[in-house]
Structure formats: C-alpha cells, structure tokens
Design a protein around this motif. Structure first.
Motif, PDB file in Angstrom:
ATOM      1  N   UNK A 122      86.093 -22.029  52.907  1.00 20.82           N
ATOM      2  CA  UNK A 122      86.608 -20.671  52.798  1.00 20.82           C
ATOM      3  C   UNK A 122      87.475 -20.346  54.007  1.00 20.82           C
ATOM      4  N   UNK A 123      88.695 -19.990  53.745  1.00 21.50           N
ATOM      5  CA  UNK A 123      89.680 -19.748  54.784  1.00 21.50           C
ATOM      6  C   UNK A 123      89.360 -18.474  55.560  1.00 21.50           C
ATOM      7  N   UNK A 124      89.423 -18.575  56.895  1.00 22.39           N
ATOM      8  CA  UNK A 124      89.370 -17.386  57.738  1.00 22.39           C
ATOM      9  C   UNK A 124      87.995 -16.912  58.134  1.00 22.39           C
ATOM     10  N   UNK A 125      86.928 -17.582  57.654  1.00 25.66           N
ATOM     11  CA  UNK A 125      85.590 -17.178  58.071  1.00 25.66           C
ATOM     12  C   UNK A 125      84.804 -18.400  58.532  1.00 25.66           C
ATOM     13  N   UNK A 126      83.768 -18.149  59.312  1.00 31.01           N
ATOM     14  CA  UNK A 126      82.873 -19.206  59.765  1.00 31.01           C
ATOM     15  C   UNK A 126      81.456 -18.656  59.659  1.00 31.01           C
ATOM     16  N   UNK A 127      80.682 -19.219  58.730  1.00 28.43           N
ATOM     17  CA  UNK A 127      79.316 -18.748  58.510  1.00 28.43           C
ATOM     18  C   UNK A 127      78.350 -19.474  59.442  1.00 28.43           C
ATOM     19  N   UNK A 128      77.180 -18.891  59.696  1.00 27.90           N
ATOM     20  CA  UNK A 128      76.188 -19.578  60.524  1.00 27.90           C
ATOM     21  C   UNK A 128      75.818 -20.927  59.912  1.00 27.90           C
ATOM     22  N   UNK A 129      75.628 -21.931  60.759  1.00 24.44           N
ATOM     23  CA  UNK A 129      75.154 -23.220  60.271  1.00 24.44           C
ATOM     24  C   UNK A 129      73.733 -23.066  59.728  1.00 24.44           C
ATOM     25  N   UNK A 130      73.325 -23.996  58.867  1.00 22.55           N
ATOM     26  CA  UNK A 130      72.036 -23.869  58.179  1.00 22.55           C
ATOM     27  C   UNK A 130      70.860 -23.702  59.139  1.00 22.55           C
ATOM     28  N   UNK A 131      70.924 -24.370  60.300  1.00 23.46           N
ATOM     29  CA  UNK A 131      69.818 -24.301  61.255  1.00 23.46           C
ATOM     30  C   UNK A 131      69.887 -23.073  62.157  1.00 23.46           C
ATOM     31  N   UNK A 132      70.947 -22.276  62.037  1.00 27.06           N
ATOM     32  CA  UNK A 132      71.097 -21.081  62.863  1.00 27.06           C
ATOM     33  C   UNK A 132      70.456 -19.878  62.188  1.00 27.06           C
ATOM     34  N   UNK A 133      70.140 -18.828  62.944  1.00 24.33           N
ATOM     35  CA  UNK A 133      69.705 -17.579  62.322  1.00 24.33           C
ATOM     36  C   UNK A 133      70.736 -17.100  61.305  1.00 24.33           C
ATOM     37  N   UNK A 134      70.280 -16.690  60.156  1.00 29.20           N
ATOM     38  CA  UNK A 134      71.089 -16.202  59.041  1.00 29.20           C
ATOM     39  C   UNK A 134      71.887 -17.303  58.337  1.00 29.20           C
ATOM     40  N   UNK A 135      71.661 -18.567  58.707  1.00 21.26           N
ATOM     41  CA  UNK A 135      72.319 -19.658  57.993  1.00 21.26           C
ATOM     42  C   UNK A 135      71.846 -19.752  56.554  1.00 21.26           C
ATOM     43  N   UNK A 136      70.530 -19.659  56.350  1.00 15.61           N
ATOM     44  CA  UNK A 136      69.983 -19.726  54.991  1.00 15.61           C
ATOM     45  C   UNK A 136      70.402 -18.513  54.177  1.00 15.61           C
ATOM     46  N   UNK A 137      70.409 -17.342  54.824  1.00 17.57           N
ATOM     47  CA  UNK A 137      70.804 -16.124  54.111  1.00 17.57           C
ATOM     48  C   UNK A 137      72.264 -16.192  53.669  1.00 17.57           C
ATOM     49  N   UNK A 138      73.135 -16.762  54.516  1.00 18.97           N
ATOM     50  CA  UNK A 138      74.555 -16.884  54.164  1.00 18.97           C
ATOM     51  C   UNK A 138      74.726 -17.811  52.962  1.00 18.97           C
TER      52      UNK A 138
END
Length: 335
Positions: free
Chosen positions: A226-242
């Motif tokens: 997805x262009x222009x965004x960077x979501x938390x990695x899976x092991x980071x807080x909110x990674x699973x939620x993202x």
C-alpha cells in the motif's frame, strides 16, 4: 420484527451451550456474537417482550423506563435503515444517530455493552476513487476477490488478476496456457495427481487456478504494498490489529488497484480502492498506520494521520509509539 433482525436472531444469536459460559459477553450471549448480531438479538427480544437486556444498567445511569424508550427508538430505526446495519461501525452509527439527544455517557455505555465502536473511534472516509488515472500511475488492475490468508500485514496483500483481463491476456506464457488446459483435462479424467503436478507448474510461474463464479479461472499473482503508509510490523504493538483491520476491509472483495511502481522486494506499490473506499485513508484514520512521508508527500495522508493522533485512536493511544522503519532498522543492526 423486520426480516433483517429475524435473520440475525435466528442465524447469529442462537442460545449458547452451558459449557460455553466462560465465553459469554456482558449481555449474556457468546462473545462471538458481541456487536451487530447481539444488538439485533436484543431488539428482537425487546419487541416481543418489552424487556431490556439484563446487565445493561451496569453500563448506563438512566432508568429502566428510559432504557425501554431507547430500545423502542432503535427498533424503529433498524427497521427503517436501508440497508440494515451489517458491520459494527454501521450499528454504532445507527445507535449514535438515534440516541444523539441522550446523555453521552449513556450512549457510550450502550455501545460498550455491545462491544461496538465508540463515537471518537468511528472513521468517515471522504476520498473518492479517481475517475481518471492520476499522474504517475503506470497501470490499473482489477482483482479477483481477496482471500483472508492473502493479507500479510497492515500494508501488504497478495492479489490475483484474471488472465481474461486484456492487459494480462497477451503476457501469459504459452506453456502456462497449455498447462491450464491439460490440468482441466486431467481433472475431468479424475487424474488428480497429474492435475496437482500441473497446478504446481502454474503456481511456480506466478499464476494460479482459482474458482470464481463456479468456474476455474487462470489468474496472475501480484503482491501489493500500500503506497504512502507503513503499518506496524506483526511483532509490534498494534501489528495484529492492523492486519485484522485490513483483512476485514479486503476479505472477499474485488479491488481496484492503481500501480505506481515496484519496491526493492518486487512488490507493486499502489493505491487500493475497495467498494469506493480509499484503503490507505481508512488505515490512517483508524490509527493503524503511519504516513510514510519519506516516500510519499501527499498532504492528505499527513492530515489523516494527524486526525488519528489528535483522537488518540489505535497506536496513537501511546504517547510515543515506535515507528516501524526504526523498529526494522534496530533489528537489522542487531543482526
């Protein structure tokens, strides 16, 4: 009671077995039905008995008489809604709109009782899909419905495009076309070992046979960043939620994707539109991604991130959440 409520009651709110009592939500139905189906269950019950659910008074301050008045209004609002609420966000908006003149604490208490989103977390998506290709777009693709397992995290998804698409049809290798035909013949002979071997050949070439509208379709595989965004990695807080949010939005949907190029991992970088929603806008406004300003200078993305920060939703509930690019850098250096 309207058909929508009756359907949800009979299909989503069946009585929970006694052995499942540990999974009950605060209103007395299985935690799996918290949300839209639970609200429908209680509205159905109220219209038949005039009884509000037990336990609601623990979440709101108003009297049982006032609560009954709420449910009376909600029953009417649900019947009039066309279409009726299907998602937690839609159900929450119906409750908020119907009870907007009542105390804020009571409305939020009612939403909490059903596990529905609170007012400050609801997102209004405003960006419209472009009617012509924006500057920089290399090509446009229209995908087959997305499988839930295809969502890798909060900013990456694997999609498939039918080779019947004009852009794809001229680029399919002849041996892959032939393998697809031979696989179909092998399956008709019930020679599944040969069919599986041919499908492996197809998959290794970046294609796959998918079932779509009761037909087997040869499709090309693409990984989309997805262009222009960077979501938390899976092991980071909110990674699973993202990842869960992106899965909820894309699962089972055909997408319109505008491709701007490729990243160093060979993924296509693009804007995704799903049922008219600009997916990057949704992820930013829900506080489940950063604006990746190092690679994308669009001011609207910056604005949407600032809106989420101000509301302290998602990852912005933390005062100083770690940025995913810093997280990745630290782990590269550690190795």
């Amino acid at each position: 009671m309207g058909n929508a409520l009756r359907f949800l009651y009979s299909n989503c709110c069946k009585p929970t077995a006694a052995g499942d009592s540990d999974s009950l939500g605060p209103h007395g139905v299985s935690s799996a039905t918290v949300g839209v189906s639970a609200l429908a269950h209680d509205l159905f019950h109220f219209e038949n008995t005039s009884q509000v659910p037990e336990g609601l008074s623990k979440h709101v301050k108003s009297s049982k008489k006032a609560q009954a008045n709420w449910y009376r209004k909600l029953v009417d609002a649900w019947k009039e809604a066309k279409p009726p609420p299907r998602t937690p966000e839609e159900a929450a908006r119906l409750v908020i709109q119907t009870l907007k003149r009542h105390q804020k604490a009571d409305v939020e208490g009612l939403l909490t009782f059903y596990g529905l989103p609170l007012p400050h977390t609801l997102v209004e998506v405003v960006a419209q899909p472009p009617t012509s290709l924006p500057h920089g777009v290399q090509y446009e693709m229209h995908t087959l419905p997305v499988d839930a397992k295809a969502v890798a995290d909060g900013d990456t998804v694997t999609v498939y495009v039918s080779t019947a698409d004009p852009r794809e049809s001229s680029t399919v290798p002849a041996n892959i076309h032939a393998a697809a035909v031979r696989r179909s013949e092998a399956r008709s002979r019930r020679n599944y070992e040969e069919a599986d071997a041919l499908h492996k050949q197809i998959i290794d070439a970046g294609y796959r046979m998918l079932s779509f509208q009761n037909e087997e379709v040869l499709a090309k595989k693409y990984r989309i960043r997805l262009r222009g965004i960077d979501a938390p990695e899976s092991a980071m807080p909110y990674g699973k939620e993202a990842k869960m949010e992106l899965t909820k939005v894309l699962q089972g949907k055909s997408l319109r994707v505008l491709i701007y190029g490729e990243d160093r991992y060979g993924r296509c970088v693009g804007d995704i539109y799903c049922n008219g929603i600009f997916v990057q806008e949704l992820m930013l406004k829900k506080g489940l991604a950063w604006h990746y300003s190092a690679y994308d200078k669009r001011p609207e993305l910056e604005t949407w991130e600032k809106e989420a920060r101000a509301k302290r939703v998602g990852l912005w509930a933390s005062k100083n959440p770690e940025k995913p690019w810093d997280w990745r850098k630290d782990r590269r250096e550690a190795n």
